[in-house]
Design a protein around this motif. Structure first.
Motif, PDB file in Angstrom:
ATOM      1  N   ARG A 147      34.178 -33.576 -89.441  1.00 23.25           N
ATOM      2  CA  ARG A 147      33.099 -34.139 -90.268  1.00 23.25           C
ATOM      3  C   ARG A 147      32.425 -33.049 -91.105  1.00 23.25           C
ATOM      4  N   VAL A 148      32.137 -31.920 -90.494  1.00 21.57           N
ATOM      5  CA  VAL A 148      31.468 -30.829 -91.209  1.00 21.57           C
ATOM      6  C   VAL A 148      32.357 -30.293 -92.333  1.00 21.57           C
ATOM      7  N   PHE A 149      33.629 -30.044 -92.024  1.00 21.52           N
ATOM      8  CA  PHE A 149      34.536 -29.476 -93.028  1.00 21.52           C
ATOM      9  C   PHE A 149      34.745 -30.441 -94.194  1.00 21.52           C
ATOM     10  N   VAL A 150      34.910 -31.732 -93.892  1.00 26.83           N
ATOM     11  CA  VAL A 150      35.105 -32.723 -94.955  1.00 26.83           C
ATOM     12  C   VAL A 150      33.854 -32.831 -95.827  1.00 26.83           C
ATOM     13  N   SER A 151      32.680 -32.752 -95.198  1.00 28.23           N
ATOM     14  CA  SER A 151      31.430 -32.857 -95.981  1.00 28.23           C
ATOM     15  C   SER A 151      31.299 -31.688 -96.950  1.00 28.23           C
ATOM     16  N   ILE A 152      31.782 -30.503 -96.554  1.00 27.06           N
ATOM     17  CA  ILE A 152      31.743 -29.343 -97.456  1.00 27.06           C
ATOM     18  C   ILE A 152      32.648 -29.585 -98.666  1.00 27.06           C
ATOM     19  N   LEU A 153      33.850 -30.129 -98.407  1.00 28.49           N
ATOM     20  CA  LEU A 153      34.767 -30.445 -99.513  1.00 28.49           C
ATOM     21  C   LEU A 153      34.146 -31.471-100.456  1.00 28.49           C
ATOM     22  N   ARG A 154      33.352 -32.366 -99.889  1.00 29.45           N
ATOM     23  CA  ARG A 154      32.747 -33.436-100.685  1.00 29.45           C
ATOM     24  C   ARG A 154      31.533 -32.945-101.481  1.00 29.45           C
ATOM     25  N   ASP A 155      30.718 -32.061-100.878  1.00 26.12           N
ATOM     26  CA  ASP A 155      29.408 -31.744-101.449  1.00 26.12           C
ATOM     27  C   ASP A 155      29.319 -30.400-102.167  1.00 26.12           C
ATOM     28  N   ILE A 156      30.296 -29.502-101.930  1.00 25.64           N
ATOM     29  CA  ILE A 156      30.225 -28.166-102.514  1.00 25.64           C
ATOM     30  C   ILE A 156      31.353 -27.995-103.527  1.00 25.64           C
ATOM     31  N   SER A 157      31.044 -27.414-104.668  1.00 30.08           N
ATOM     32  CA  SER A 157      32.033 -27.326-105.755  1.00 30.08           C
ATOM     33  C   SER A 157      32.580 -25.912-105.966  1.00 30.08           C
ATOM     34  N   LYS A 158      31.982 -24.898-105.338  1.00 29.59           N
ATOM     35  CA  LYS A 158      32.431 -23.527-105.551  1.00 29.59           C
ATOM     36  C   LYS A 158      33.869 -23.358-105.043  1.00 29.59           C
ATOM     37  N   GLU A 159      34.762 -22.908-105.923  1.00 28.33           N
ATOM     38  CA  GLU A 159      36.191 -22.905-105.612  1.00 28.33           C
ATOM     39  C   GLU A 159      36.538 -22.018-104.411  1.00 28.33           C
ATOM     40  N   GLU A 160      35.908 -20.850-104.313  1.00 31.28           N
ATOM     41  CA  GLU A 160      36.221 -19.948-103.197  1.00 31.28           C
ATOM     42  C   GLU A 160      35.903 -20.609-101.853  1.00 31.28           C
ATOM     43  N   THR A 161      34.830 -21.387-101.819  1.00 31.78           N
ATOM     44  CA  THR A 161      34.441 -22.070-100.581  1.00 31.78           C
ATOM     45  C   THR A 161      35.388 -23.235-100.288  1.00 31.78           C
ATOM     46  N   LEU A 162      35.746 -23.996-101.318  1.00 29.04           N
ATOM     47  CA  LEU A 162      36.694 -25.098-101.131  1.00 29.04           C
ATOM     48  C   LEU A 162      38.030 -24.573-100.597  1.00 29.04           C
ATOM     49  N   GLU A 163      38.491 -23.475-101.187  1.00 30.17           N
ATOM     50  CA  GLU A 163      39.750 -22.883-100.723  1.00 30.17           C
ATOM     51  C   GLU A 163      39.633 -22.437 -99.265  1.00 30.17           C
ATOM     52  N   TYR A 164      38.469 -21.907 -98.913  1.00 31.31           N
ATOM     53  CA  TYR A 164      38.269 -21.423 -97.539  1.00 31.31           C
ATOM     54  C   TYR A 164      38.354 -22.580 -96.538  1.00 31.31           C
ATOM     55  N   VAL A 165      37.697 -23.686 -96.839  1.00 32.41           N
ATOM     56  CA  VAL A 165      37.716 -24.835 -95.927  1.00 32.41           C
ATOM     57  C   VAL A 165      39.124 -25.438 -95.849  1.00 32.41           C
ATOM     58  N   LEU A 166      39.805 -25.491 -96.987  1.00 31.40           N
ATOM     59  CA  LEU A 166      41.202 -25.970 -96.975  1.00 31.40           C
ATOM     60  C   LEU A 166      42.077 -25.053 -96.118  1.00 31.40           C
ATOM     61  N   ALA A 167      41.798 -23.744 -96.186  1.00 36.32           N
ATOM     62  CA  ALA A 167      42.544 -22.795 -95.353  1.00 36.32           C
ATOM     63  C   ALA A 167      42.255 -23.030 -93.869  1.00 36.32           C
ATOM     64  N   LEU A 168      40.995 -23.360 -93.527  1.00 36.52           N
ATOM     65  CA  LEU A 168      40.664 -23.684 -92.133  1.00 36.52           C
ATOM     66  C   LEU A 168      41.438 -24.915 -91.659  1.00 36.52           C
ATOM     67  N   PHE A 169      41.493 -25.934 -92.515  1.00 39.65           N
ATOM     68  CA  PHE A 169      42.266 -27.138 -92.181  1.00 39.65           C
ATOM     69  C   PHE A 169      43.759 -26.807 -92.030  1.00 39.65           C
ATOM     70  N   ASP A 170      44.256 -25.999 -92.953  1.00 35.64           N
ATOM     71  CA  ASP A 170      45.681 -25.644 -92.929  1.00 35.64           C
ATOM     72  C   ASP A 170      46.023 -24.889 -91.648  1.00 35.64           C
ATOM     73  N   GLU A 171      45.161 -23.956 -91.285  1.00 32.81           N
ATOM     74  CA  GLU A 171      45.348 -23.179 -90.050  1.00 32.81           C
ATOM     75  C   GLU A 171      45.331 -24.097 -88.836  1.00 32.81           C
ATOM     76  N   MET A 172      44.374 -25.009 -88.822  1.00 35.56           N
ATOM     77  CA  MET A 172      44.201 -25.932 -87.701  1.00 35.56           C
ATOM     78  C   MET A 172      45.428 -26.831 -87.517  1.00 35.56           C
ATOM     79  N   LEU A 173      45.934 -27.391 -88.625  1.00 38.47           N
ATOM     80  CA  LEU A 173      47.043 -28.341 -88.556  1.00 38.47           C
ATOM     81  C   LEU A 173      48.389 -27.639 -88.407  1.00 38.47           C
ATOM     82  N   SER A 174      48.509 -26.429 -88.936  1.00 35.94           N
ATOM     83  CA  SER A 174      49.758 -25.672 -88.771  1.00 35.94           C
ATOM     84  C   SER A 174      49.948 -25.293 -87.308  1.00 35.94           C
ATOM     85  N   ALA A 175      48.841 -24.950 -86.635  1.00 34.48           N
ATOM     86  CA  ALA A 175      48.918 -24.588 -85.211  1.00 34.48           C
ATOM     87  C   ALA A 175      49.280 -25.789 -84.358  1.00 34.48           C
TER      88      ALA A 175
END
Length: 447
Positions: A61-89
């Motif tokens: 919920r927290v990670f998705v809300s960041i993707l929804r509410d924050i537009s800064k590209e470096e932060t969006l990429e960071y959260v996507l990387a967290l998701f990628d790490e989580m699902l790759s594992a």
């Protein structure tokens, strides 16, 4: 226009330090969200795994809300990387997105939106994550995944197909766009709606050029996943029609001839097995000498029992179809009409062995018609097949060479050696060679 950051990796992105406290100050994340982020971010993998096991939906919920509410590209990429790490594992964590506690959250929408925005890293990770989470849903949940204001699953799938077809047509990244699209399609084409949307978007034609023998490990993986897509499409009738008109069969067979990679051979053989009873695929397989290819493949050492079973089933399917397509009556009608094509009977040894005496009927009437065709037809395919059939008669009839010589076939065939069609000259040459060598040596000559 997305920036080309194909070399940016998840590991590189996760080295960034994101100022989460600043986002809480500006109320872009809540106090609870900040606590969860502090607890999770920059921690060892086994610690994060335990947090996800204990309270996974809260982190989603927290990670998705960041993707929804924050537009800064470096932060969006960071959260996507967290998701990628989580699902790759652990890809099974995709189920966390469908937890009942998230039923009021639109967990798909941010990823769907980011497909078309920002860097290549953002697009590629959004596609990969969205493919995993949509595939990880419970199929019994129905068409939509939540109660209100949520993107319906079919809209998500259609949106993904639109982006994937766009990548196949004009990739956002020169070297990564197509492999990424094929990789996701190899997962998503299990979905009936994706198959229909992909066909409606004319996506099949983008797969065909990718079916070529491969050498490097990277290109072999792309080839395998492309063939996997074709196999998945071979279960869907409208897609089969597209495959029939796209001339995919010669490419698939060239791939089998040009690779020893077992998984590639297996998926192509399974595809051929699906197609054998559809349209004119069986006749085309015989024309492309698939029965002989199967004999060669079966003589090799394969560790996969499913592959051997599929080869046997394909071989039996071809045998049944050859018998159905190879009756002498059908052959006779084809010759009488004077329009010949590469139907399976022409190259089927069993047809010639079982029916060779029929050619003697009515003073070798069929042979005489074939010779008339050589004199009168202007169709290259008909001339080529007629030459080939004469060569087959020479090979399979004990007196074939003498009979064909007495019917004065040599001069007629020799004239065709200068024909503008290479198909005609090739088969005229074969006929002349067999005529000169006789039955004893004719079997060594292959068309």
């Amino acid at each position: 226009m997305p920036t080309d950051q194909g070399d940016l990796t998840t590991e590189q992105v996760l080295r960034r330090d994101i100022p989460w406290e600043t986002y809480m100050t500006t109320k872009l994340i809540s106090g609870t969200g900040l606590q969860l982020l502090r607890r999770y971010d920059k921690k060892p993998e086994n610690y994060k795994a335990q947090l996800l096991d204990d309270d996974g939906p809260a982190y989603i919920r927290v990670f998705v809300s960041i993707l929804r509410d924050i537009s800064k590209e470096e932060t969006l990429e960071y959260v996507l990387a967290l998701f990628d790490e989580m699902l790759s594992a652990n890809p099974k964590r995709a189920r966390l997105f469908h937890d009942k506690s998230l039923s009021e959250e639109n967990t798909y929408e941010p990823f769907l939106r980011l497909l078309w925005k920002g860097s290549w890293f953002t697009q590629e990770k959004s596609c990969k994550i969205l493919s995993l989470i949509v595939s990880g849903r419970s199929k019994s949940q129905g068409e939509s995944i939540s109660k209100k204001d949520v993107t319906a699953v079919d809209d998500v799938l259609k949106g993904l197909v639109e982006w994937l077809c766009a990548q196949l047509k004009k990739p956002s990244h020169s070297s990564c766009g197509i492999p990424t699209a094929i990789n996701c399609l190899a997962t998503l084409l299990k979905e009936p709606l994706v198959r229909s949307s992909f066909v409606q978007a004319d996506g099949v034609k983008f797969l065909i050029p990718l079916i070529i023998p491969a050498s490097s490990q990277q290109s072999i993986q792309l080839l395998y996943e492309t063939c996997l897509c074709v196999w998945l499409l071979s279960f869907y009738e409208p897609a089969i029609e597209c495959l029939a008109t796209s001339r995919c069969l010669p490419r698939l067979i060239d791939v089998v001839k040009g690779t020893t990679k077992e998984k590639v051979v297996r998926v192509v053989i399974l595809t051929l097995k699906n197609l054998i009873n559809k349209g004119t695929f069986a006749a085309e397989m015989v024309d492309l000498e698939v029965p002989q290819l199967l004999q060669n493949l079966k003589a090799q050492a394969w560790s996969d029992e499913d592959l051997l079973e599929a080869m046997n089933q394909l071989e039996e399917g071809l045998r049944v179809n050859i018998k159905r397509l190879s009756s002498y009556d059908k052959y006779y009608q084809e010759v009488i009409l004077g329009r010949l094509d590469w139907a399976p009977m022409h190259k089927d040894p069993i047809f010639w062995k079982e029916n060779i005496t029929h050619f003697e009927e009515h003073d070798f009437k069929v042979l005489r018609i074939l010779l008339t065709i050589l004199d009168t037809s202007s169709d290259p395919r008909t001339l080529a097949v007629a030459c080939y059939d004469l060569s087959q008669f020479i090979q399979y009839h004990p007196a074939g060479r003498i009979i064909v010589t007495d019917l004065k076939a040599k001069d007629r065939v020799m004239k065709l050696m200068n024909h503008h069609s290479t198909e005609v000259t090739k088969n005229a040459l074969l006929c002349i060679q067999r005529l000169f060598l006789g039955a004893k040596y004719a079997s060594f000559l292959q068309a």
